[in-house]
Design an enzyme around this catalytic site. Sequence first.
Site, PDB file in Angstrom:
ATOM      1  N   GLY A  97       0.792  -1.224   0.000  1.00 61.61           N
ATOM      2  CA  GLY A  97       0.000   0.000   0.000  1.00 61.61           C
ATOM      3  C   GLY A  97       0.821   1.270   0.000  1.00 61.61           C
ATOM      4  O   GLY A  97       0.800   2.051  -0.957  1.00 61.61           O
ATOM      5  N   GLU A 141      -6.526   4.691   2.301  1.00 60.48           N
ATOM      6  CA  GLU A 141      -6.825   3.302   2.677  1.00 60.48           C
ATOM      7  C   GLU A 141      -7.906   3.329   3.744  1.00 60.48           C
ATOM      8  O   GLU A 141      -8.296   4.388   4.226  1.00 60.48           O
ATOM      9  CB  GLU A 141      -5.563   2.595   3.195  1.00 60.48           C
ATOM     10  CG  GLU A 141      -4.614   2.205   2.079  1.00 60.48           C
ATOM     11  CD  GLU A 141      -3.324   1.586   2.574  1.00 60.48           C
ATOM     12  OE1 GLU A 141      -3.271   1.099   3.713  1.00 60.48           O
ATOM     13  OE2 GLU A 141      -2.362   1.603   1.795  1.00 60.48           O
ATOM     14  N   HIS A 193      -5.415  -9.233   7.574  1.00 57.59           N
ATOM     15  CA  HIS A 193      -5.722  -8.384   6.419  1.00 57.59           C
ATOM     16  C   HIS A 193      -6.946  -8.973   5.729  1.00 57.59           C
ATOM     17  O   HIS A 193      -7.019 -10.187   5.512  1.00 57.59           O
ATOM     18  CB  HIS A 193      -4.547  -8.327   5.445  1.00 57.59           C
ATOM     19  CG  HIS A 193      -4.642  -7.190   4.484  1.00 57.59           C
ATOM     20  ND1 HIS A 193      -5.557  -7.180   3.452  1.00 57.59           N
ATOM     21  CD2 HIS A 193      -3.971  -6.024   4.405  1.00 57.59           C
ATOM     22  CE1 HIS A 193      -5.422  -6.043   2.783  1.00 57.59           C
ATOM     23  NE2 HIS A 193      -4.468  -5.322   3.345  1.00 57.59           N
ATOM     24  N   HIS A 234      -1.746 -10.701   9.110  1.00 57.83           N
ATOM     25  CA  HIS A 234      -0.991  -9.673   8.384  1.00 57.83           C
ATOM     26  C   HIS A 234       0.035  -8.942   9.253  1.00 57.83           C
ATOM     27  O   HIS A 234       1.141  -8.677   8.807  1.00 57.83           O
ATOM     28  CB  HIS A 234      -1.993  -8.669   7.812  1.00 57.83           C
ATOM     29  CG  HIS A 234      -1.397  -7.611   6.955  1.00 57.83           C
ATOM     30  ND1 HIS A 234      -0.601  -7.899   5.856  1.00 57.83           N
ATOM     31  CD2 HIS A 234      -1.471  -6.248   7.019  1.00 57.83           C
ATOM     32  CE1 HIS A 234      -0.231  -6.757   5.279  1.00 57.83           C
ATOM     33  NE2 HIS A 234      -0.731  -5.752   5.975  1.00 57.83           N
TER      34      HIS A 234
HETATM   35  C1  SIN Z   1      -2.069  -2.958   2.029  1.00 58.28           C
HETATM   36  O1  SIN Z   1      -1.533  -2.525   1.025  1.00 58.28           O
HETATM   37  O2  SIN Z   1      -3.258  -3.227   2.081  1.00 58.28           O
HETATM   38  C2  SIN Z   1      -1.227  -3.197   3.235  1.00 58.28           C
HETATM   39  C3  SIN Z   1      -0.708  -1.952   3.758  1.00 58.28           C
HETATM   40  C4  SIN Z   1      -0.519  -2.056   5.226  1.00 58.28           C
HETATM   41  O3  SIN Z   1      -0.514  -3.149   5.764  1.00 58.28           O
HETATM   42  O4  SIN Z   1      -0.434  -1.027   5.876  1.00 58.28           O
END
Ligand code: SIN
Length: 527
Positions: free
Chosen positions: A54, A121, A249, A358
């Site tokens: 991300g 996000e 996640h 995650h």
């Molecule tokens: C993601 O790209 O969904 C993961 C990013 C993160 O874990 O902060």
Amino acid sequence: MTDNRLMECDVLIIGSGIAGATAALQLAEDEHLHIVLLTKEQTPLESNTFYAQGGIIYKGTEDSPTQLAQDLINAGDGMNNRQAVEILSTEGPRLVRELLIDRYQVPFTLTPENELERTREAAHTTSRILHVNDATGRAIQESLVRELHAHKNIQLLTEHTAVDLLTPSHHSTDRLAIYEPLSCVGAYVLDHDSGTVIRVLARTTLLASGGLGQVYLHTTNPEGASGDGLAMSYRAGARIVNAEYVQFHPTVFYHRGQSKFLISEAMRGEGGRLLNIHGQPFMHRYAPEWGDLAPRDVVARSIHQEMLHTNAPHVYLDIASVMPASEIKERFPNICQSCAEFDVDPTVEPIPVVPAEHYFCGGVWVDEWGRTNLQRLYAAGEVSCTGVHGANRLGSASLLEGLVWGYRASQEIKRSLEHVASPSAKTIPAWASADDDLDADPALVRHDMATIQHTMWYYVGLIRSRQRLERALRDIGNLRQDVETFYRKTKLNPAIIRLRNAVLAALVVAQAAWENRESHGCHYRID
Ligand code: SIN
């Protein structure tokens, strides 16, 4: 048999991800310091940081530290350490600018107007995340490793696994050392190539060894994330906090019963929607306020529920209906490529996804400077717990935390080193290996690891109960005893060290989950 190899340094850093590498680079500015940075991997690139897709939190165009702090606290279900949150929100964006953008020249994606492109996000109230397409961690790690190689006073040791931290109260030949405060003077380290164990004596040690995803059946983490740092520091007497907060996640690519690779949350940030097996959106039913951009713990549990209701092994993430194909390919090139390997084309069809472990929000307790409760031992990044994430981590906050606390720990180490003498090699004995040195039976190692992963997934996973946790404690507790016996009788190798650490890390998580009867964030108990 004893191994007499000895290495002495000013600072030993265990782990080469963003936290360890940032600290090493800062410390290396003092040319008199000899820094040893070790990783068990073949290359310092290999780390959890490398796989982060991300991005890293920076700041939005209409943003403030207070707004970021509030988002961190909302995602963390209020369980966050307020001081740590304030540090991250105020210092983080400055360090991203000074270190990553200006000094290490990370090639963040730009807009057509040549501005830094900011994405969003889940649980962020604004677009404030910098990214390098969908492979941000890789770009950051490549920039940092390039810098590491440029410093003569950083000694990089690859394929070296730390076996145990050296603590005089456990290891000294002077029996009276047990009356001294707990402290760390380096580590016993296995050199994979020669099979020998080196006594690495250090004035100060920084643990930056990452998380523990591999103790779960399904995880986004690479092979190396097996709880080494957590287990070593637990054995050394470090305080561990928030270990029940293991983040799952929501969207990991699903193929024939297995989770394969991360599908970045940024895809939902760009408008992607979750659909059930019948092609219907469902997040509005579980989180009306946030929909698909609810905090991760909420989305992961909603998917779990929806899979149960529809009796399906996965749900879908649809980006094809909301973004033109050319933009999808440009914005998510790596995800598209990985999906193509399984004959899925995100530009025309929804992607099958499931939740997977995650990120470990708990860890070795550290203060605002990365100090642990052991003298001379610091920790930073995922292995540590600053409390900044509370009970659930906000997306793209992990790289930022690694950067900020890697930096802060290095500053504090620099300040403190003038009062810290080199440890004496006379009182720390050379490594003595077991007499009945058998080769580790790979069948035992694999099966024990699989037992840990299954037990943690089903009993200490997304949804927990007293009954499940008691089973986990019993099964993993028994296994730990077997593994310790096995470890003591077996010739040391990376796999047996990994197994020994994984079983202890799993036990620490299960114990914390059992003790905490309140559901918060990613610790969700149905009883
Ligand atoms: C993601 O790209 O969904 C993961 C990013 C993160 O874990 O902060």
